[in-house]
Write an enzyme that holds these catalytic residues in place. Structure first.
Site, PDB file in Angstrom:
ATOM      1  N   LYS A   1       0.841  -1.196   0.000  1.00 36.24           N
ATOM      2  CA  LYS A   1       0.000   0.000   0.000  1.00 36.24           C
ATOM      3  C   LYS A   1       0.877   1.248   0.000  1.00 36.24           C
ATOM      4  CE  LYS A   1      -3.993  -1.760   2.611  1.00 36.24           C
ATOM      5  NZ  LYS A   1      -4.970  -1.593   1.524  1.00 36.24           N
TER       6      LYS A   1
ATOM      7  N   ARG B   1     -10.269 -11.486   1.406  1.00 41.03           N
ATOM      8  CA  ARG B   1     -11.080 -12.550   0.795  1.00 41.03           C
ATOM      9  C   ARG B   1     -10.372 -13.899   0.874  1.00 41.03           C
ATOM     10  NH1 ARG B   1     -11.173  -9.060  -4.629  1.00 41.03           N
ATOM     11  NH2 ARG B   1     -11.170  -7.510  -2.966  1.00 41.03           N
TER      12      ARG B   1
END
Ligand code: BES
Ligand code: ZN
Ligand code: ZN
Length: 495
Positions: free
Chosen positions: A274, A348
């Site tokens: 990130k 996920r």
């Protein structure tokens, strides 16, 4: 090796609430609610805590200083002589015709912060809505000070005056608010102190206190049982992952509810790193798991006649020589394979294992919640959760959220994502190059791990779980504790 602490390094401060049928002889402050009357007059309901002439005196005093009545406005004036209190704090409640629980929660939440230097407070504002007042005061008065060393806080006690028969509602509301507080405490704890092993220990200790069964799988057990998603995501960190299972059995033959929550104790993005700006907010990436744990403990404390099992994958997503790479293929619990095209779409991957495990229990309902996608905030803003899943449960949870003041909105699963889910080298892939509908694609990915005939809902709380903007009503900065009240409220309807 010594076990890391089983308690958090710090807890948030909250006002202590008491319930009584009789007003104490003395208190620092009397908290009253004021409505907008006709022609800009202040309307002060008589809750029986002031004599008639004192009530008039307070009303005139408030008018003299120009007290406002719009929801949440605060005015403090000296109390009438011999009233037993030093000061009166009035909180605006707006138009009496429009009063609802959310207005009460927000107004009392704001009032709680205005009272954080007053040792003793008495009020009967709860006669307008007891549970809403309890939630507003506790959640609005919550203050997380972490590891700051200065102790400049005041212990505030707020006595609610009500009728004997209302004590049960008071206790229930307190338990629910404390579940939100527990979630906030977990989420607000920095990752230096809350990493998978420490987090699992805190949950196991809390489970013991509430008569909840706890099971913790460490990395060796995860490896034995084939939890490839959790191991892949946690593999870049020196702090190994865990899977925590918490079980409350309230009643035989009652509905079985499976709960799953994302527990990324810090999300750097991994090799798909990130950007640095605001990365510190990723301490909140375990908010889904914290909420689900708190819901199980609340169900136990409330002795709800339902069966609830939380399955919580805990991992730290770090870049390193042992981290997963873009292009890697992993095998989830149960055997489904995923091509990992972006290591920052890690939630996920751990939820896939947990949903597959939770599905093995054949739950009547399966609900997961996660700080899953930035796309949630693009589509619904920072205060409204996205709810996806099978039609009925999705709509029920979206409606329940709105009803308790945790905004939520039903969102669709898209046909075109069936095609986009396909991978040339695995059963499915965790990422597409399209930025459109990112929250919905993530939900579509998760659906692969839920048994076909199971009622299922997925709640994306990326924005609503962590308030990086301003304080409003009973929503303070940092952790909010969403969607604990939605889920407890829903469980109570099943009971
Ligand atoms: N934890 C983030 C989602 C998130 C972002 C939560 C901001 C709270 C605030 C998640 O793991 C993530 O990084 N998602 C990616 C997915 C993308 C790579 C498909 C995202 O949303 O950018
Ligand atoms: Zn991520
Ligand atoms: Zn994440």
């Amino acid at each position: 090796m010594a076990r890391p602490d089983t308690d958090l390094p710090a807890r948030g401060i909250i006002p202590e609430l008491e319930f009584s049928t009789k007003a104490p002889a003395q208190a620092d402050v009397l908290l009253v609610g004021v409505f907008a009357g006709a022609e800009d007059e202040i309307e002060l309901p008589d809750h029986g805590l002031l004599g008639r002439s004192e009530l008039r005196e307070v009303c005139e005093g408030l008018a003299a200083v120009g007290a406002q009545t719009d929801p949440g406005s605060i005015t403090r004036i000296p109390a009438p002589a011999k009233s037993g209190v030093e000061a009166v704090v009035a909180v605006g409640l707006g138009d009496p015709e429009e009063l609802d629980d959310e207005t009460i929660r927000r107004a009392t939440g704001t009032a709680a912060r205005a009272l954080n230097k007053d040792k003793s407070v008495v009020t009967a504002i709860n006669t307008l809505g007891l549970a809403a007042t309890v939630e507003g005061l506790i959640l609005g008065g919550y203050d997380y000070r972490g590891l700051r060393s200065a102790d400049d806080t005041t212990d505030v006690t707020i006595t609610l005056i009500g009728e004997r028969g209302d004590k049960d509602e008071f206790v229930t509301a307190q338990i629910i608010a404390e579940a939100v507080v527990f979630t906030r405490d977990l989420v607000n704890t920095p990752s230096s102190h809350l990493y998978p092993e420490a987090y699992a220990n805190v949950l196991a200790a809390e489970a013991k206190r509430h008569g909840v069964k706890a099971e913790v799988l460490d990395d060796a057990a995860l490896n034995d049982q084939g939890f490839g998603g959790i191991l892949a995501v946690g593999g870049g960190s020196a702090r190994t992952p865990r899977l925590v299972r918490l079980q409350w059995s309230g009643k035989k033959k009652a509905p079985q509810v499976g709960l799953v929550g994302k527990g990324i104790t810090f999300d750097t993005g991994g090799i798909s790193l990130k950007p640095p700006a605001k990365m510190e907010n990723m301490i909140s990436d375990m908010g889904g798991s914290a909420a689900m744990a708190a819901v199980v403990f609340a169900a136990a404390r409330l002795k709800l006649p339902v069966n609830v099992t939380a399955t919580l994958p805990l991992a730290e997503n770090m870049p390193s020589g042992t981290a997963i790479r873009p292009g890697d293929v992993i095998t989830h619990y149960g055997g489904t394979t995923s091509e990992v095209l972006n290591t920052d779409a890690e939630g996920r991957l751990v939820l896939a294992d947990a949903l597959a495990r939770a599905s093995e229990d054949n739950p009547d309902y399966l609900v997961d919640t996660a700080t899953l996608t930035g796309a949630q905030m693009v589509s619904l803003g920072s205060r409204t959760a996205g709810v996806m899943g099978t039609d009925e449960l999705r709509d029920t949870l979206a409606e329940t959220g709105a009803a308790v003041g945790e905004n939520a909105w039903a969102m669709p699963l898209l046909e075109e994502h069936d095609e986009q889910l396909k991978s040339p080298v695995a059963d499915i892939r965790n990422h597409t190059n399209s930025r459109n509908g990112g929250m919905l694609f993530a939900a579509r990915y998760l659906r692969e791990f839920v048994a076909d005939d199971t009622e299922w809902a997925h709640i994306d709380i990326a924005g609503p779980s962590y308030n990086t903007e301003g304080v409003y009503g009973y929503t303070v900065k940092r952790a909010t504790g969403v969607p604990v009240r939605t889920l407890v409220s829903w469980l109570r309807t099943l009971a």
